[in-house]
Design an enzyme around this catalytic site. Structure first.
Site, PDB file in Angstrom:
ATOM      1  N   GLU A  84       0.833  -1.203   0.000  1.00 44.84           N
ATOM      2  CA  GLU A  84       0.000   0.000   0.000  1.00 44.84           C
ATOM      3  C   GLU A  84       0.866   1.251   0.000  1.00 44.84           C
ATOM      4  O   GLU A  84       0.573   2.226  -0.689  1.00 44.84           O
ATOM      5  CB  GLU A  84      -0.947  -0.030   1.204  1.00 44.84           C
ATOM      6  CG  GLU A  84      -1.972  -1.151   1.135  1.00 44.84           C
ATOM      7  CD  GLU A  84      -1.418  -2.554   1.392  1.00 44.84           C
ATOM      8  OE1 GLU A  84      -2.084  -3.518   0.985  1.00 44.84           O
ATOM      9  OE2 GLU A  84      -0.332  -2.691   2.000  1.00 44.84           O
ATOM     10  N   HIS A  86       9.979  15.102  10.190  1.00 45.98           N
ATOM     11  CA  HIS A  86      11.183  15.179   9.366  1.00 45.98           C
ATOM     12  C   HIS A  86      10.917  15.052   7.874  1.00 45.98           C
ATOM     13  O   HIS A  86      11.648  15.616   7.067  1.00 45.98           O
ATOM     14  CB  HIS A  86      12.178  14.086   9.762  1.00 45.98           C
ATOM     15  CG  HIS A  86      12.822  14.328  11.085  1.00 45.98           C
ATOM     16  ND1 HIS A  86      13.886  13.572  11.528  1.00 45.98           N
ATOM     17  CD2 HIS A  86      12.563  15.222  12.068  1.00 45.98           C
ATOM     18  CE1 HIS A  86      14.253  13.995  12.714  1.00 45.98           C
ATOM     19  NE2 HIS A  86      13.461  14.991  13.079  1.00 45.98           N
TER      20      HIS A  86
END
Length: 161
Positions: free
Chosen positions: A76, A103
């Protein structure tokens, strides 16, 4: 926030429960499939449509993220990452959920439904949604490099040459 969600058969039960949780938390949820259990379904189209919707919304200025599920979450994540502008992160604990946003400014979270309890999944997703991107220069720069490659194949010069 608008949340686009897609899964394969392995994550269908989690997806249904999660949609209720997210709506209760005040999010608008858009389900990209499947609509019924099929043990041999083909998840890529579901995940790609969810990822495309995230990009369309974000481009239009709509606050949106995506969630994709599968048995492991790997396929996925790969499918979602084929959509230009998507940064899908496979998440397996609270730290990876937080770092994916902080991040990497990930805009899709991928989770293995067969790897976690529903309570764990909810905690990962809630953390992912609530964590903002840090806007730190080094992270902005790196995301820009990924986007440049995605756009035109450009890379920084090879330091070994």
């Amino acid at each position: 926030m608008r949340i686009h969600i897609a899964t394969d058969h392995a994550g269908l039960e989690f997806s249904t429960q999660l949609q209720d949780h997210l709506r209760t938390a005040g999010h608008e949820v858009i389900d990209h499939g499947p609509i019924e259990y099929d043990a041999v379904d083909d998840y890529p189209a579901f995940c790609i449509r969810a990822a495309q919707a995230v990009v369309i919304d974000q481009t239009a200025g709509v606050e949106a993220l995506g969630i994709v599920f599968g048995g492991s979450g790997n396929g996925e994540q790969i499918a979602a990452n084929k959509v230009r502008g998507i940064r899908a992160a496979l998440v397996w604990n609270l730290s990876t959920a937080e770092l994916a946003r902080e991040h990497n400014d990930a805009n899709v979270i991928s989770i293995g439904a067969r790897q976690h309890t529903f309570e764990e999944v909810v905690s990962f997703i809630d953390r992912f949604i609530s964590t903002p991107f840090s806007d730190e220069e080094r992270h902005v720069r790196r995301i820009g490099q990924i986007a440049a490659f995605e756009h035109d194949g450009s890379l920084l010069p090879d330091p070994r040459v």
